[in-house]
Design an enzyme around this catalytic site. Structure first.
Site: not given
Length: 479
Positions: A172, A247, A281, A381
């Protein structure tokens, strides 16, 4: 341009015919539509994968290796075409997009070889009339959810080891970048995978994710994305004790010691922070510079940041594209405003960049001095082209500050001192450490984080482990 779903070896429309328009983040214009499915479509794809698992899981290693290698060759041949699609729907400069597609191909090549190396073990038996062995077998149907920031390489980094291990997969992709996924599945279709081995569903994340969690034919979920969504998937998977690999988010420190090669550190920081407009990331989030060199380093870096050319990724010479959408822009601006309100000094950038003829959310590459840990940007972040510069005095101090985070994905250290490079890299609580290296990722190396940055590893021989079950067999012999 229209994207179809793909399962049971066939291109499929959504059951209800619903479609979703994909827009170019640089211009706001439509670039194509995809068929947008729901739980029923997803269940059919899972059924296809479950049926194919019965034969794929028993296939000889070479029979799993061959279509993976075929896919590698086809992806290299079509790199320019797919890179163009990637830039249109994701926004990164065309050179970066092509580099990503070629990296995606390398995962296919690496795991085409690893498929031949799923080894077991013979254990010394406890009695003369027994034999003991350990074998590794594929876990089953894998549901994989991939992000928009690397829409090609994140797919192959999950698909390739799963297929090499003998699993079948339902992918997906992110809603923002499904056309790249559809282009990759044209490669998989032409590479010779048996029907049902690789499957593609597109639709809203919460809806498809719920089917992945509730459907008992799914034995493992592999996810790359935010820590918030990862926690939800972990919690939901507990109901059936599904295997998971995650992750998740990151908040990478970039540490520059006074003995570092400053020019190398500046260029490396530029690459790490501003590649893909800071939407990675493992990109730099906090720049720690030893106090004796803070001013000269900040001056050099600010000059380079200011020189970056921002624009449509399709234009020659553009080094940074747009943010993916308005929500990304608003978060970046919130972090900048908060930092400045708390005493930060704007070294360069600091606002949305308007480009004539384009409606995308471009943002000036930004650097903030006099930063401190109470700022949002030093804790959350950002996922954008903004970085704070903080100072430190001693090695012990910067290790403590760098580790003071819920995240533990990637960290960077710049020093010429060999002993220090070992001490600091071993002390950092991160799954990946680049020492004088801004681009540590590689198909043959493990990728993953500590703490709330995830669990499990992708890449290298370590990447096979999450897709394999261990089985111990004890055999009694006739006396």
């Amino acid at each position: 341009m229209k994207g179809y779903m793909y399962y049971d070896g066939q291109w499929k429309e959504s059951l209800d015919g619903e479609t979703f328009e994909i827009t170019n983040p640089a211009t706001g214009e439509g670039v194509g539509t995809v068929f947008f499915g729901g739980r029923a479509d997803t269940a059919l794809a899972i059924d296809s994968a479950a049926a194919a698992f019965k034969t794929w899981s028993k296939a000889a290693a070479m029979d799993r290796s061959s279509p993976l290698y075929n896919a590698y060759k086809l992806l290299v041949e079509r790199a320019d075409h797919i890179a163009g699609i990637l830039t249109l729907e994701q926004g990164k400069p065309l050179a970066e997009a092509r580099g990503e597609v070629l990296q995606a191909a390398e995962f296919l090549r690496w795991y085409s070889e690893e498929a031949k190396r799923v080894y077991g073990e013979i254990i010394p038996a406890s009695a003369v009339h027994k034999r003991a062995q350990v074998i590794r077998q594929p876990v089953g149907v894998v549901a994989a959810i991939t992000p928009w920031n690397f829409p090609a390489s994140m797919i192959t980094r999950k698909i390739a080891p799963a297929l090499a291990a003998g699993c079948t997969v339902v992918i997906k992709p992110a809603e923002a970048t499904p056309l790249t996924a559809a282009a990759l599945f044209e490669v998989f279709h032409d590479a010779g995978f048996p029907a049902g081995v690789v499957n593609l569903v597109m639709g809203p994340g919460p809806v498809i994710g719920e089917e992945f969690l509730m459907n008992r034919k799914v034995r493992k979920i592999a996810f790359t994305g935010s820590t918030r969504v990862g926690k939800h998937l972990i919690s939901g998977s507990a109901e059936q004790v599904k295997k998971v690999s995650m992750e998740l988010g990151g908040h990478a420190p970039f540490i520059v010691f006074e003995d570092a090669d400053l020019d190398l550190a500046v260029e490396s920081c530029l690459i790490s922070k501003y590649r893909n407009a800071g939407q990675t990331c493992i990109c730099t989030n906090r720049i720690y510079v030893q106090d004796t060199i803070k001013d000269i380093f900040s001056e050099k870096l600010a000059a380079r940041v200011q020189s970056l050319r921002v624009g449509s990724g399709l234009e020659a010479g553009v080094e940074m594209g747009p943010l993916i959408n308005e929500a990304a822009y608003l978060k970046v601006q919130e972090h900048v405003d908060d930092a400045l309100a708390k005493g930060g000094k704007l070294l360069t950038g600091g606002k949305r960049k308007r480009i004539e003829g384009m409606n995308g959310y471009f943002y000036e590459p930004t650097l903030i001095g006099d930063a401190h840990e109470d700022m949002l940007i030093c804790d959350e972040e950002t996922f954008g082209p903004v970085a704070p510069v903080l100072s430190f005095a001693t090695e012990e101090e910067v290790i403590e500050k760098a580790n003071d985070s819920l995240y533990g994905l990637a960290a960077y250290v710049f020093t010429r001192d060999l002993s220090r490079s070992y001490r600091v890299s071993e002390a950092l609580e991160y799954g990946i450490v680049g020492v004088n290296d801004a681009l540590p990722g590689a198909p043959q190396a493990p990728f993953g984080g500590w703490k709330e940055s995830g669990m499990g590893r992708e890449g290298g021989h370590y990447g096979l482990d999450p897709f394999l079950e261990i089985k111990y067999i004890s055999i009694g012999l006739d006396s």
